[in-house]
Enzyme design. Structure first.
Site, mmCIF file in Angstrom:
data_model
loop_
_atom_site.group_PDB
_atom_site.id
_atom_site.type_symbol
_atom_site.label_atom_id
_atom_site.label_comp_id
_atom_site.label_asym_id
_atom_site.label_seq_id
_atom_site.Cartn_x
_atom_site.Cartn_y
_atom_site.Cartn_z
ATOM 1 C CG HIS A 157 -36.982 -13.429 28.465
ATOM 2 N ND1 HIS A 157 -37.804 -13.780 29.519
ATOM 3 C CD2 HIS A 157 -35.925 -12.783 29.021
ATOM 4 C CE1 HIS A 157 -37.251 -13.396 30.656
ATOM 5 N NE2 HIS A 157 -36.115 -12.764 30.385
ATOM 6 N N GLY B 133 -40.403 -15.068 29.869
ATOM 7 C CA GLY B 133 -40.567 -14.741 31.290
ATOM 8 C C GLY B 133 -41.344 -13.438 31.441
ATOM 9 C CG HIS B 134 -39.530 -9.793 30.211
ATOM 10 N ND1 HIS B 134 -38.452 -10.155 29.430
ATOM 11 C CD2 HIS B 134 -39.012 -9.142 31.283
ATOM 12 C CE1 HIS B 134 -37.333 -9.743 30.001
ATOM 13 N NE2 HIS B 134 -37.632 -9.124 31.123
ATOM 14 C CG ASP C 109 -34.808 -10.872 38.900
ATOM 15 O OD1 ASP C 109 -33.581 -10.779 38.828
ATOM 16 O OD2 ASP C 109 -35.540 -11.008 37.891
HETATM 17 P P1 AMP Z 1 -35.802 -7.492 33.862
HETATM 18 O O1 AMP Z 1 -36.189 -7.004 32.510
HETATM 19 O O2 AMP Z 1 -34.712 -8.516 33.864
HETATM 20 O O3 AMP Z 1 -35.588 -6.373 34.854
HETATM 21 O O4 AMP Z 1 -37.072 -8.290 34.403
HETATM 22 C C1 AMP Z 1 -38.328 -7.690 34.445
HETATM 23 C C2 AMP Z 1 -39.254 -8.596 35.224
HETATM 24 O O5 AMP Z 1 -39.335 -9.869 34.573
HETATM 25 C C3 AMP Z 1 -38.771 -8.852 36.655
HETATM 26 O O6 AMP Z 1 -39.888 -8.852 37.527
HETATM 27 C C4 AMP Z 1 -38.173 -10.225 36.545
HETATM 28 O O7 AMP Z 1 -38.177 -10.949 37.762
HETATM 29 C C5 AMP Z 1 -39.075 -10.879 35.526
HETATM 30 N N1 AMP Z 1 -38.418 -12.035 34.903
HETATM 31 C C6 AMP Z 1 -37.180 -12.074 34.344
HETATM 32 N N2 AMP Z 1 -36.895 -13.332 33.938
HETATM 33 C C7 AMP Z 1 -37.970 -14.094 34.250
HETATM 34 C C8 AMP Z 1 -38.275 -15.475 34.097
HETATM 35 N N3 AMP Z 1 -37.425 -16.339 33.540
HETATM 36 N N4 AMP Z 1 -39.479 -15.911 34.541
HETATM 37 C C9 AMP Z 1 -40.350 -15.058 35.132
HETATM 38 N N5 AMP Z 1 -40.123 -13.745 35.294
HETATM 39 C C10 AMP Z 1 -38.941 -13.264 34.869
#
Ligand code: AMP
Length: 292
Positions: free
Chosen positions: A42, A44-45, A158
């Site tokens: 999304h 964020g990623h 996180d």
């Molecule tokens: P995940 O796929 O949930 O393991 O997340 C992968 C990376 O994306 C991790 O470093 C998360 O902290 C980051 N991440 C997830 N959600 C967000 C967000 N809303 N804003 C910024 N970074 C994010």
């Protein structure tokens, strides 16, 4: 920046193949950025990818739903895996290569060595998800060894995770710089998460109480309140009363140690975890006295 980007984005499954490619780039003096993810990408990623593109010549994204960081009663099997869409999103962001290993490659038969986290890992997420941070740091260290990037990008979403990854890199002399990037939110404040797809429209509305309450806490401090213990108690009360929200924890903690606070510090963080329907969400807000 390099101009010779391949029109079709390579997806590599084998650790040796990606390591060789990264080392080739580095031999040419190119700076390599790494964005580890579990997929279901999304904005964020994508913000992490954009931060990496801004300061690196090459960008590696890893997509791996890491079984070791899920507890026995957690959502490993139902975690979303829209892989084709993820590849398209990475391609649109100019990612150079995706590393997408199989679980059996990362954890082969007989796998017996893990990272053990200390420090703040016993608190908050660590207290509610036994073994979670050992699973996270183990896979992140493995990814760092497979993809020996120059800089790795993590989200402040996180918060505790990025603190523990920084700690691990310091403690184990991992030669990779860590960047922590701001949380990306929906316009109404909801923190983006791969798990938000599980929320019904009604639950999504209820989930806003998490970000709203954190914002309220920050506003209280910004407007001059110093009674952190009282703000914390009020946060707990509000969320225990919140409709359709089952609170795991909410606190105001020291931003470096995550120890719970009764009195203000220069840098604090309000942390929350709660279930909305069947979906467990986390969020946080850094609260800085400097901003008052
Ligand atoms: P995940 O796929 O949930 O393991 O997340 C992968 C990376 O994306 C991790 O470093 C998360 O902290 C980051 N991440 C997830 N959600 C967000 C967000 N809303 N804003 C910024 N970074 C994010």
């Amino acid at each position: 920046m390099t101009a010779d980007s391949d029109p079709s984005l390579p997806v590599i499954e084998h650790p040796d193949a990606i390591r060789v490619r990264v080392q080739e780039w580095q031999r040419k003096g190119e700076r390599v950025g790494l964005v580890p993810t579990m997929g279901a990408l999304h904005e964020g990623h994508l913000s992490l990818m954009r931060a990496a593109k801004a300061e690196c010549d090459r960008l590696v994204v890893t997509i791996f739903v890491n079984p070791a960081q899920f507890g026995p009663n957690e959502d490993l099997s139902r975690y979303p895996r829209p892989f084709t869409r993820d590849v398209e999103l990475c391609q649109a962001e100019g990612v150079d290569v995706i590393f997408h290993p199989q679980p059996a490659t990362m954890y082969p038969e007989g796998h017996a060595t893990t990272v053990t986290t200390g420090g703040c890992s016993r608190l908050w997420e660590g207290a509610h998800r036994t073994g979670h941070f050992d699973g996270v740091t183990t896979v992140v260290l493995k990814l760092f060894l497979i993809v020996p990037a120059d800089i790795a990008y993590f989200g402040l979403k996180d918060y505790q995770q990025q603190l523990l990854i920084r700690r691990m890199c310091t403690d184990l002399n991992v030669p990779i710089e860590i960047r922590s990037c701001p949380t990306v939110r929906e316009p109404d404040g909801l923190a983006l998460s791969s798990r938000n797809v599980f929320l019904s429209p009604d639950e999504r509305q209820r989930a806003l109480q998490l970000s709203d309450t954190l914002q309220w806490a920050e506003e209280q401090v910004s407007s001059g309140r110093d009674d952190i213990a009282a703000i914390r108690a009020e946060l707990q009360h509000r969320l225990q009363q919140a409709d359709g929200v089952i609170l795991d924890y909410v606190t105001i903690a020291d931003a470096g140690t995550l120890e719970e606070l009764d009195t203000p510090r220069e840098q604090m963080v309000a942390l929350i975890a709660a279930k909305v329907g069947n979906t467990r969400l986390i969020d946080n807000r850094v609260i800085s006295l400097e901003r008052r």
